[in-house]
Design a protein around this motif. Sequence first.
Motif, PDB file in Angstrom:
ATOM      1  N   UNK A   3       0.796  -1.104   0.244  1.00  0.00           N
ATOM      2  CA  UNK A   3       0.140  -0.037   0.128  1.00  0.00           C
ATOM      3  C   UNK A   3       0.780   1.305  -0.042  1.00  0.00           C
ATOM      4  N   UNK A   4       0.396   2.468  -0.701  1.00  0.00           N
ATOM      5  CA  UNK A   4       1.298   3.570  -0.392  1.00  0.00           C
ATOM      6  C   UNK A   4       0.572   4.435   0.647  1.00  0.00           C
ATOM      7  N   UNK A   5       1.063   5.563   0.736  1.00  0.00           N
ATOM      8  CA  UNK A   5       0.476   6.412   2.040  1.00  0.00           C
ATOM      9  C   UNK A   5      -0.917   6.732   1.996  1.00  0.00           C
ATOM     10  N   UNK A   6      -1.357   6.965   0.913  1.00  0.00           N
ATOM     11  CA  UNK A   6      -3.090   7.149   0.684  1.00  0.00           C
ATOM     12  C   UNK A   6      -3.670   6.136   0.903  1.00  0.00           C
ATOM     13  N   UNK A   7      -3.509   4.697   0.352  1.00  0.00           N
ATOM     14  CA  UNK A   7      -4.124   3.901   0.943  1.00  0.00           C
ATOM     15  C   UNK A   7      -4.095   3.383   2.241  1.00  0.00           C
ATOM     16  N   UNK A   8      -2.604   3.745   2.852  1.00  0.00           N
ATOM     17  CA  UNK A   8      -2.720   3.502   4.369  1.00  0.00           C
ATOM     18  C   UNK A   8      -3.616   4.385   5.092  1.00  0.00           C
ATOM     19  N   UNK A   9      -3.724   5.485   4.739  1.00  0.00           N
ATOM     20  CA  UNK A   9      -4.779   6.562   5.335  1.00  0.00           C
ATOM     21  C   UNK A   9      -6.214   6.253   5.094  1.00  0.00           C
ATOM     22  N   UNK A  10      -6.536   5.596   3.827  1.00  0.00           N
ATOM     23  CA  UNK A  10      -7.799   5.214   3.724  1.00  0.00           C
ATOM     24  C   UNK A  10      -8.161   4.045   4.511  1.00  0.00           C
ATOM     25  N   UNK A  11      -7.079   3.020   4.567  1.00  0.00           N
ATOM     26  CA  UNK A  11      -7.352   1.940   5.590  1.00  0.00           C
ATOM     27  C   UNK A  11      -7.648   2.212   6.958  1.00  0.00           C
ATOM     28  N   UNK A  12      -6.941   3.422   7.516  1.00  0.00           N
ATOM     29  CA  UNK A  12      -6.998   3.793   8.658  1.00  0.00           C
ATOM     30  C   UNK A  12      -8.562   4.414   8.901  1.00  0.00           C
ATOM     31  N   UNK A  13      -8.695   5.376   8.083  1.00  0.00           N
ATOM     32  CA  UNK A  13     -10.064   5.717   8.222  1.00  0.00           C
ATOM     33  C   UNK A  13     -11.426   4.849   8.022  1.00  0.00           C
ATOM     34  N   UNK A  14     -11.004   3.861   7.135  1.00  0.00           N
ATOM     35  CA  UNK A  14     -12.197   2.587   7.183  1.00  0.00           C
ATOM     36  C   UNK A  14     -12.103   1.996   8.397  1.00  0.00           C
ATOM     37  N   UNK A  15     -10.989   1.594   9.187  1.00  0.00           N
ATOM     38  CA  UNK A  15     -10.830   0.928  10.445  1.00  0.00           C
ATOM     39  C   UNK A  15     -11.453   1.615  11.608  1.00  0.00           C
TER      40      UNK A  15
END
Length: 141
Positions: A3-15
């Motif tokens: 994952x890139x940083x954008x994906x990690x932020x979205x994954x964190x937001x989803x979590x």
Amino acid sequence: MKTDDTDKKQLDQFGRSLALLLNRAFMYQADHPYLFDSMEATCTVLNQLLAKISPLVFILNRDQFYIDEEPVDPRVNLQRMVIHFKKAGIESISFYRGVNKDELRVFIEILIALDAYPNSDSMQNALFKKGMQHIKINHVF
């Protein structure tokens, strides 16, 4: 999964969004307005992620939740969810591209109804009988 940083932020937001939704589901009835607000937010971020990553898997491993390989923010109170997942024998929830708010609502109704669906197998069977194709319990690749 890389994952890139954008994906990690979205994954964190989803979590965080999913944790809020599930915590509210355990506190309120399935038709409560707080749940509708949480479902809306969760569905929005979920579908953004599913456009890139499908399935998206929410996993319980050693009392810690992960979205795919990313840990859910440890500051989020997940203890009630850990207890519920263990009681029902839920190890993971997989979300597939195409999930919508109605499916999310039905999933929540089934997930919180331990009297009617006491374990992961009965929950998965109920999802199947209700035609839910985009959310699976304990179905990990």
